[in-house]
Scaffold this active site. Structure first.
Site, PDB file in Angstrom:
ATOM      1  N   HIS A  41       0.853  -1.189   0.000  1.00  0.00           N
ATOM      2  CA  HIS A  41       0.000   0.000   0.000  1.00  0.00           C
ATOM      3  C   HIS A  41       0.889   1.239   0.000  1.00  0.00           C
ATOM      4  CE1 HIS A  41      -3.905  -1.959   0.938  1.00  0.00           C
ATOM      5  NE2 HIS A  41      -3.128  -2.868   1.517  1.00  0.00           N
ATOM      6  N   GLU A 110     -10.243  -0.473  -3.371  1.00  0.00           N
ATOM      7  CA  GLU A 110     -10.567   0.944  -3.286  1.00  0.00           C
ATOM      8  C   GLU A 110     -11.403   1.236  -2.039  1.00  0.00           C
ATOM      9  OE1 GLU A 110     -11.316   5.056  -4.439  1.00  0.00           O
ATOM     10  OE2 GLU A 110      -9.682   3.641  -4.390  1.00  0.00           O
TER      11      GLU A 110
END
Length: 265
Positions: A41, A110
């Site tokens: 991430h 998302e």
């Protein structure tokens, strides 16, 4: 096939430091684990103030500090990466580790706004199209041959990337999938492994579809990550070849080292 064991590290908080990831990886290798994998991430928008480490620098630190474990991202969302950069970085990691890298890829999530809040493509269909095209570009660049690619998202105009990876026929690619939908399973079947988010029964169905596309599951990796060992036997029976001990997202360095020192349970 003998079930292999790994640890799955979240590079957040104290583990955002690549030196800490390397130290934990050494402890895991010493304790008998077969692999060390990290989340990938760049931001955690719902977790304000959280330190987030770069997965790829962390992987380089792990590669340099260890000598035996397989390692890699589980998974990197290719839609937010340039495939030419990933091709270069993966070959460098493969060389640095003497051929121990496994490249986990997927659409990413998302759910926390990580894509949209950084101006990245966020619609699942668009991310899937970029994932497929990026995988084509990366594997072609790994070949060491001159590449001509003119796609909707990426272009390579007669370039040759050297050196090639050490691993043959290529660095293993493990593809994430969360259901029995055909598209992600067709994608996984084209490559070398699966990173499933599924129950044991769902995994049986997923692997049956992948076997239908591939013809068999010979040498096909199935890397299941879980925070407890409760269902390990069921996943192994379903076809898992890797069992990854998933550490909590806000795990401290001390807690991570304590866990890996226990070794594969």
């Amino acid at each position: 096939m003998v079930l292999r064991h790994g640890v799955y590290l979240p590079p957040f908080g104290e583990l955002a430091d690549p030196r800490v990831l390397a130290e934990i990886a050494v402890e895991a290798e010493t304790a008998g684990f077969d692999g060390v994998f990290v989340w990938d991430h760049v931001a955690r928008p719902h977790d304000e103030g959280l330190a987030v480490g770069d997965a790829w620098i962390g992987l380089a630190a792990i590669a340099a500090a260890t000598s035996r474990v397989v390692f890699g991202p589980r998974v990197t969302p290719l839609s937010r990466r340039r495939p030419q950069d990933v091709a270069r970085e993966t070959v460098a990691l493969d060389l640095l580790s003497n051929g121990r890298l496994a490249l986990g890829v997927g659409l990413g999530s998302e759910a926390t706004g990580e894509f949209s809040r950084l101006g990245e493509v966020s619609a699942p269909r668009d991310r899937a199209q970029r994932l497929d095209e990026a995988l084509t570009v990366i594997t072609e660049l790994w070949s060491g041959e001159v590449v001509h690619h003119d796609g909707p998202a990426y272009r390579v105009d007669g370039l040759q990337f050297l050196p090639r990876p050490l691993q043959r026929p290529r660095i293993p690619i493990w593809v994430a999938a969360q259901s029995v939908h055909r598209a992600p399973l067709r994608r996984a079947a084209r490559y070398d492994g699966l990173c499933p988010e599924a129950s044991p029964d769902e995994l049986v169905d997923m692997l049956a579809i992948i076997a239908e596309y591939r013809g068999d599951l010979k040498d096909f990796a199935v890397a299941v990550a879980a925070s407890t060992d409760r269902d390990r036997a069921a996943y192994e029976k379903a076809g898992a070849t890797w069992w990854l001990a998933e550490l909590p997202m806000l795990c401290t360095k001390a807690a991570a080292i304590t866990r890996v020192r226990r070794g594969p349970d």
